[in-house]
Design an enzyme around this catalytic site. Structure first.
Site, PDB file in Angstrom:
ATOM      1  N   HIS A  94      -6.104   3.199  -6.759  1.00 36.19           N
ATOM      2  CA  HIS A  94      -5.172   4.311  -6.624  1.00 36.19           C
ATOM      3  C   HIS A  94      -3.785   3.841  -7.062  1.00 36.19           C
ATOM      4  O   HIS A  94      -3.575   2.651  -7.307  1.00 36.19           O
ATOM      5  CB  HIS A  94      -5.148   4.836  -5.187  1.00 36.19           C
ATOM      6  CG  HIS A  94      -4.652   3.872  -4.166  1.00 36.19           C
ATOM      7  ND1 HIS A  94      -5.289   2.686  -3.867  1.00 36.19           N
ATOM      8  CD2 HIS A  94      -3.550   3.906  -3.361  1.00 36.19           C
ATOM      9  CE1 HIS A  94      -4.628   2.045  -2.916  1.00 36.19           C
ATOM     10  NE2 HIS A  94      -3.562   2.755  -2.606  1.00 36.19           N
ATOM     11  N   HIS A 114      -0.742   3.720  -5.554  1.00 33.76           N
ATOM     12  CA  HIS A 114       0.318   3.208  -4.695  1.00 33.76           C
ATOM     13  C   HIS A 114       0.810   1.887  -5.295  1.00 33.76           C
ATOM     14  O   HIS A 114       0.039   1.126  -5.885  1.00 33.76           O
ATOM     15  CB  HIS A 114      -0.170   3.015  -3.267  1.00 33.76           C
ATOM     16  CG  HIS A 114      -0.153   4.286  -2.471  1.00 33.76           C
ATOM     17  ND1 HIS A 114      -0.958   4.497  -1.375  1.00 33.76           N
ATOM     18  CD2 HIS A 114       0.594   5.422  -2.608  1.00 33.76           C
ATOM     19  CE1 HIS A 114      -0.720   5.701  -0.869  1.00 33.76           C
ATOM     20  NE2 HIS A 114       0.215   6.279  -1.601  1.00 33.76           N
ATOM     21  N   ASP A 163       1.683  -1.093  -4.298  1.00 30.40           N
ATOM     22  CA  ASP A 163       1.137  -2.421  -3.996  1.00 30.40           C
ATOM     23  C   ASP A 163      -0.221  -2.656  -4.642  1.00 30.40           C
ATOM     24  O   ASP A 163      -0.750  -3.765  -4.587  1.00 30.40           O
ATOM     25  CB  ASP A 163       1.057  -2.644  -2.484  1.00 30.40           C
ATOM     26  CG  ASP A 163       0.286  -1.562  -1.739  1.00 30.40           C
ATOM     27  OD1 ASP A 163       0.398  -0.383  -2.111  1.00 30.40           O
ATOM     28  OD2 ASP A 163      -0.417  -1.894  -0.766  1.00 30.40           O
ATOM     29  N   HIS A 164      -0.764  -1.633  -5.300  1.00 28.38           N
ATOM     30  CA  HIS A 164      -2.056  -1.765  -5.974  1.00 28.38           C
ATOM     31  C   HIS A 164      -1.954  -1.623  -7.493  1.00 28.38           C
ATOM     32  O   HIS A 164      -2.970  -1.794  -8.181  1.00 28.38           O
ATOM     33  CB  HIS A 164      -3.039  -0.725  -5.442  1.00 28.38           C
ATOM     34  CG  HIS A 164      -3.365  -0.899  -3.995  1.00 28.38           C
ATOM     35  ND1 HIS A 164      -4.505  -1.516  -3.556  1.00 28.38           N
ATOM     36  CD2 HIS A 164      -2.656  -0.558  -2.883  1.00 28.38           C
ATOM     37  CE1 HIS A 164      -4.511  -1.545  -2.226  1.00 28.38           C
ATOM     38  NE2 HIS A 164      -3.397  -0.969  -1.799  1.00 28.38           N
ATOM     39  N   HIS A 211      -8.168   8.588   1.465  1.00 27.77           N
ATOM     40  CA  HIS A 211      -6.811   8.072   1.568  1.00 27.77           C
ATOM     41  C   HIS A 211      -5.823   9.223   1.371  1.00 27.77           C
ATOM     42  O   HIS A 211      -6.222  10.365   1.144  1.00 27.77           O
ATOM     43  CB  HIS A 211      -6.607   6.966   0.529  1.00 27.77           C
ATOM     44  CG  HIS A 211      -5.409   6.103   0.766  1.00 27.77           C
ATOM     45  ND1 HIS A 211      -5.062   5.650   2.018  1.00 27.77           N
ATOM     46  CD2 HIS A 211      -4.468   5.608  -0.087  1.00 27.77           C
ATOM     47  CE1 HIS A 211      -3.971   4.910   1.920  1.00 27.77           C
ATOM     48  NE2 HIS A 211      -3.585   4.881   0.663  1.00 27.77           N
ATOM     49  N   ASP A 229      -7.884   0.730   0.903  1.00 27.76           N
ATOM     50  CA  ASP A 229      -7.039   1.856   1.314  1.00 27.76           C
ATOM     51  C   ASP A 229      -7.850   3.125   1.598  1.00 27.76           C
ATOM     52  O   ASP A 229      -7.847   4.079   0.831  1.00 27.76           O
ATOM     53  CB  ASP A 229      -5.974   2.124   0.257  1.00 27.76           C
ATOM     54  CG  ASP A 229      -4.827   1.138   0.353  1.00 27.76           C
ATOM     55  OD1 ASP A 229      -5.081  -0.029   0.677  1.00 27.76           O
ATOM     56  OD2 ASP A 229      -3.670   1.529   0.107  1.00 27.76           O
ATOM     57  N   HIS A 232      -5.905  -7.264   2.720  1.00 28.29           N
ATOM     58  CA  HIS A 232      -4.936  -6.160   2.801  1.00 28.29           C
ATOM     59  C   HIS A 232      -4.316  -6.096   4.199  1.00 28.29           C
ATOM     60  O   HIS A 232      -4.288  -5.067   4.853  1.00 28.29           O
ATOM     61  CB  HIS A 232      -5.623  -4.835   2.445  1.00 28.29           C
ATOM     62  CG  HIS A 232      -4.669  -3.715   2.134  1.00 28.29           C
ATOM     63  ND1 HIS A 232      -4.206  -2.846   3.091  1.00 28.29           N
ATOM     64  CD2 HIS A 232      -4.092  -3.326   0.974  1.00 28.29           C
ATOM     65  CE1 HIS A 232      -3.405  -1.953   2.542  1.00 28.29           C
ATOM     66  NE2 HIS A 232      -3.316  -2.232   1.248  1.00 28.29           N
TER      67      HIS A 232
END
Length: 306
Positions: A63, A65, A67-68, A141, A208, A266
């Protein structure tokens, strides 16, 4: 060095710490190198891990976000800088196409690598090679998120004692493997006469999400399950409200799916020590690893017939 292993490049969640980088995971699978969720700093972590961008053959983004995915521009540009000799396919939620385009062309650079976008709009197989099948399934999520499963096809494992019983050795064994049948002294010997069906190895990447049906489907019977465990179970309500899992919930997914080895990762920045995560998960599953950055985790081998 195993030819099938996970190399952890980052194991933090939203906020990195002095000891944990943002997410990034490199799966070495024979000749393939699949990079999952490259967060910020992935290039430098690859350097520490002894990995080259030229080893990356595919990139999977669960996805968009930060941090990914915020490390994706650097990886794409590095592929061009290092003259990657092969196309690199990138799998990501189709609903995030605008974010993909921004990351793909984040700055000016000499764009020489062959980058192949593979947007995912629905559950199912996203890539199929001779050696494995890569599939994706939607998770639960706050934004569109897909988990991934890599599965090697089943094959017949030859059993030496049965080969000997049928008088097969040397080139005749190779012929049997190619054709599926061979004649030996007037007798027809089939592949199934001298072997047993052996399920291929498998791997799942679940990041997530709250616990959901698709998490269980992705994890079904896998040899190695990488699963987010942002919180301890004492924060289960907070985990639910933030669309995440606890270590115990990750273990529940692994136990119910029959996964052989569970990798917890994570972690929220509030936790300095992950011993409690292992303890919580081991109440349900035996083989648990709470990873640190630059850890190597082998995909468990299947037991060979004799």
């Amino acid at each position: 060095m195993s030819n099938r292993e996970l190399i952890v490049l980052g194991s933090a969640s939203q906020v990195p710490t002095r000891h944990r980088n943002h997410n990034a995971y490199f799966l070495r699978w024979d000749e393939e190198g699949i990079l999952f969720d490259p967060g910020e700093g992935t290039q430098r972590q690859m350097l520490y891990a002894g990995l080259s961008s030229r080893q990356v053959t595919r990139i999977c983004i669960t996805h968009f976000h930060g941090d990914h995915a915020l490390g994706l521009p650097g990886i794409i540009q590095r592929l061009s800088l290092d003259s990657a000799p092969h196309p690199v396919e990138i799998y990501y939620p189709a609903s995030g196409q605008a974010f993909y385009e921004r990351l793909r062309h984040a700055t000016v650079f000499m764009d020489k690598a062959t980058i192949v976008p593979r947007p995912i709009a629905k559950d199912g197989v996203v890539a199929k090679t001779k050696g494995f099948e890569l599939s994706a399934a939607r998770l639960e999520h706050s934004v569109d998120t897909f988990g991934f499963r890599l599965e090697e096809p089943a094959r017949v494992q030859l059993i030496p004692s049965r080969l000997a019983e049928h008088g097969l050795s040397g080139p005749r064994v190779g012929e049997l493997q190619r054709r599926g049948v061979v004649e030996v002294e007037g007798r027809t010997v089939r592949l199934e006469d001298v072997g047993e069906k052996r399920e291929g190895q498998s791997f799942a990447f679940i990041m997530d999400t709250r616990p959901c049906a698709n998490a269980g489907r992705l994890a079904e019977g896998v040899d190695l399950l990488v699963c987010e465990s942002t919180y301890l179970d004492s924060e289960r309500e907070e985990a639910h409200s933030h669309f995440h899992m606890t270590a115990r919930q990750a273990a529940e997914v692994a136990r119910n799916a029959g996964a052989r080895r569970l990798v917890l990762t994570h972690f929220s920045q509030r936790y300095e020590d992950t011993a409690a995560f292992v303890q919580e998960a081991q109440a349900l599953v035996q083989d648990v690893v709470a990873v640190r950055d630059l850890d190597h985790v082998e995909v468990p081998k299947r037991v060979r017939a004799v």
